[in-house]
Design a protein around this motif. Structure first.
Motif, short mmCIF file in Angstrom:
data_model
loop_
_atom_site.label_atom_id
_atom_site.label_comp_id
_atom_site.label_asym_id
_atom_site.label_seq_id
_atom_site.Cartn_x
_atom_site.Cartn_y
_atom_site.Cartn_z
N ALA A 1 0.83 -1.20 0.00
CA ALA A 1 0.00 0.00 0.00
C ALA A 1 0.87 1.26 0.00
CB ALA A 1 -0.93 -0.01 1.22
N SER B 1 2.26 1.85 -3.53
CA SER B 1 1.23 2.44 -4.40
C SER B 1 0.99 3.90 -4.05
CB SER B 1 -0.08 1.66 -4.27
OG SER B 1 0.08 0.33 -4.69
N ILE C 1 -6.05 5.26 -0.31
CA ILE C 1 -5.35 4.03 0.03
C ILE C 1 -5.94 3.42 1.30
CG2 ILE C 1 -3.14 3.05 0.75
CD1 ILE C 1 -3.16 3.67 -2.17
N LYS D 1 -9.02 3.58 2.37
CA LYS D 1 -10.27 2.91 2.00
C LYS D 1 -9.99 1.54 1.38
CE LYS D 1 -13.09 7.07 1.27
NZ LYS D 1 -13.86 7.86 0.28
N GLN D 2 -8.97 1.49 0.53
CA GLN D 2 -8.61 0.21 -0.10
C GLN D 2 -8.11 -0.79 0.94
OE1 GLN D 2 -5.80 0.99 -3.23
NE2 GLN D 2 -7.22 2.27 -4.39
N LYS E 1 -10.97 -2.47 2.75
CA LYS E 1 -11.54 -3.54 1.92
C LYS E 1 -10.62 -4.76 1.93
CE LYS E 1 -14.03 -0.46 -1.27
NZ LYS E 1 -14.15 0.00 -2.67
N ARG E 2 -9.34 -4.50 1.81
CA ARG E 2 -8.37 -5.60 1.78
C ARG E 2 -8.37 -6.37 3.10
NH1 ARG E 2 -6.38 -9.38 -1.27
NH2 ARG E 2 -4.20 -9.88 -0.86
N SER F 1 -4.89 -0.14 8.16
CA SER F 1 -4.82 1.32 7.98
C SER F 1 -4.13 2.00 9.15
CB SER F 1 -6.23 1.89 7.80
OG SER F 1 -7.02 1.69 8.95
#
Length: 452
Positions: free
Chosen positions: A298, A301, A366, A368-369, A372-373, A384
């Motif tokens: 993460a 990215s 990121i 938020k992703q 989900k992950r 997070s």
């Protein structure tokens, strides 16, 4: 940073095993050390504990097909007449009260001491919209039976083509994975192959754990030993066709011996201890093998997106400078010994806070992703939280993609916790060996007394 307070759950577990199981009592201490590390990394809240990821009760589960063999066995075993719902996953728990009570699935989903804790999240992940319907999948039934003391039975629903769905399949896989002993009634293999293939696949996946006991129900017949051996051999050959090559068999008959079932149930405390230690080892490994890798990916990215956006803005500024050069000719100012450095400092002063702002904007996407992950991986660690701890001033400016805490010091801590866990497994092995030796010695002494 403030120290993490000890979870009430851990304190209760330590009291529970203080006089009964020194290995699990020490395991509680290792869980606490892991909690402290994860709290420091932002992966765990102050009131949470990694010990909630597994049930500390010894767990027996049942799998069966359409016939009433499974429910009839449970009634005989508990010496009770249960009226459970055949289409739900039913957790049977001991109660000193003579009257049985049925509690909704939310009682299981909300209680970290019981199996199916927060299972609604997994159901929602498997079948969106079903997580809120937990009561249609689970129930808790209290039973006044001494055989249930200090253990739980999970009775799975019959395989009904009309009611079968992704959520039921997910729950069966979960039950197989968390159980210490699984009683598989062989009528399961007589059901429609289309609807039992996932359950059989789960058995095949976990068959080397030695948790399966295959129950062949002929309670209405009076069978001799030779006939029982023939029946078992026949079922062994049949299960080989399904890819099942391990596991014990027992035949229930009018004159049958159920000592094998009793023996397996008597060993549940040891089975539970091994399962808890395995869960502890998995939790320790996941910090380095899963959590750090996910957060580092993460961060990479995030860094790429932030740098790309900043470069686009910088390119736009350079284009403005070129247009200004064409219009009024200002490039000579950059070569001035006083004005040139001042322009560069000013440009850095503008681009630095702009880059920080861009980085914070991309970080929100990121995060938020990562949420989900985290659900996809079914992790209790807050990915997070570690990501946000890694968004320091210098990490935003410098090309650093390693998460905070991904260092030799913490890896040494994790290795130390792993070594402690292995020592506990060895201590459990020694404890179990001593217990078997004492049982053998007691049996030998009894035989000796009878001879004299």
């Amino acid at each position: 940073m403030a120290d993490k307070m000890v979870s009430k759950h851990l304190m209760n577990l330590e009291k529970q095993f203080a006089s009964t199981d020194p290995v699990l009592q020490k395991a509680v201490k290792v869980f606490q050390e892991l909690d402290d590390l994860e709290f420091e990394l932002g992966l765990l809240d102050n009131d949470e504990t990694t010990a909630r990821r597994c049930s500390w009760w010894p767990l027996i589960s049942t799998l069966g097909g359409y016939s009433p063999a499974k429910s009839e066995f449970i009634d005989r075993f508990l010496d009770a007449h249960l009226h459970t719902t055949r289409h739900k996953f039913t957790v049977l728990q001991y109660t000193p009260q003579t009257n049985s009570a049925t509690l909704p699935g939310t009682a299981l989903d909300a209680d970290h001491r019981l199996p199916f804790y927060k299972i609604s999240r997994e159901i929602e992940q498997a079948r969106p919209g079903e997580g809120s319907k937990i009561n249609s999948y689970l129930e808790l039934v209290t039973v006044h039976s001494n055989k249930l003391k200090n253990k739980l039975i999970i009775d799975t629903p019959v395989l009904n083509p009309a009611a079968e769905n992704v959520a039921n399949t997910k729950l069966r896989q979960h039950v197989i994975a968390i159980s210490d002993l699984v009683l598989v009634f062989t009528d399961l293999f007589d059901t429609d192959p289309e609807f039992n293939k996932d359950t059989i696949a789960g058995i095949v996946k976990h068959q080397d754990t030695n948790k399966f006991l295959y129950v062949i129900d002929h309670f209405e017949l009076n069978l001799d030993e030779n006939k029982i051996h023939e029946i078992i051999a026949s079922w062994q050959r049949r299960l080989n066709d399904f890819g099942i090559f391990t596991g014990q068999f027992v035949v229930l008959s009018q004159n049958g011996n159920t000592s094998l079932i009793e023996q397996r149930i008597n060993n549940l405390n040891s089975d539970r201890s091994y399962r808890v230690l395995d869960a502890l080892e998995t939790s320790i490994r996941s910090v380095d093998d899963v959590v750090m890798d996910e957060v580092e990916s993460a961060l990479v990215s995030w860094k790429e997106r932030s740098n790309a956006t900043t470069l686009i803005i910088l390119s736009f500024v350079i284009m403005l400078i070129l247009f200004a050069e064409i219009a009024v000719g200002i490039l000579d100012l950059f070569f001035d010994p006083i004005i040139g450095p001042a322009i560069i400092v000013g440009l850095i002063a503008i681009m630095t806070p702009l880059h920080l702002l861009v980085s914070k904007v991309h970080a929100k996407f990121i995060i938020k992703q990562l949420h989900k992950r985290q659900k996809q991986l079914n992790l209790s660690e807050d990915l997070s939280g570690l990501f946000e701890k890694s968004l320091t001033f210098w990490r935003m400016l410098l090309p650093i993609t390693k998460p905070v805490g991904d260092n030799k010091k913490n890896r040494k801590k994790l290795n130390g916790l792993m070594e402690q866990t292995k020592d506990l497994v060895q201590a459990l092995n020694d404890q179990f060996s001593r217990s078997q030796h004492q049982d053998y010695q007691a049996h030998y002494d009894l035989q000796t007394e009878e001879e004299y």
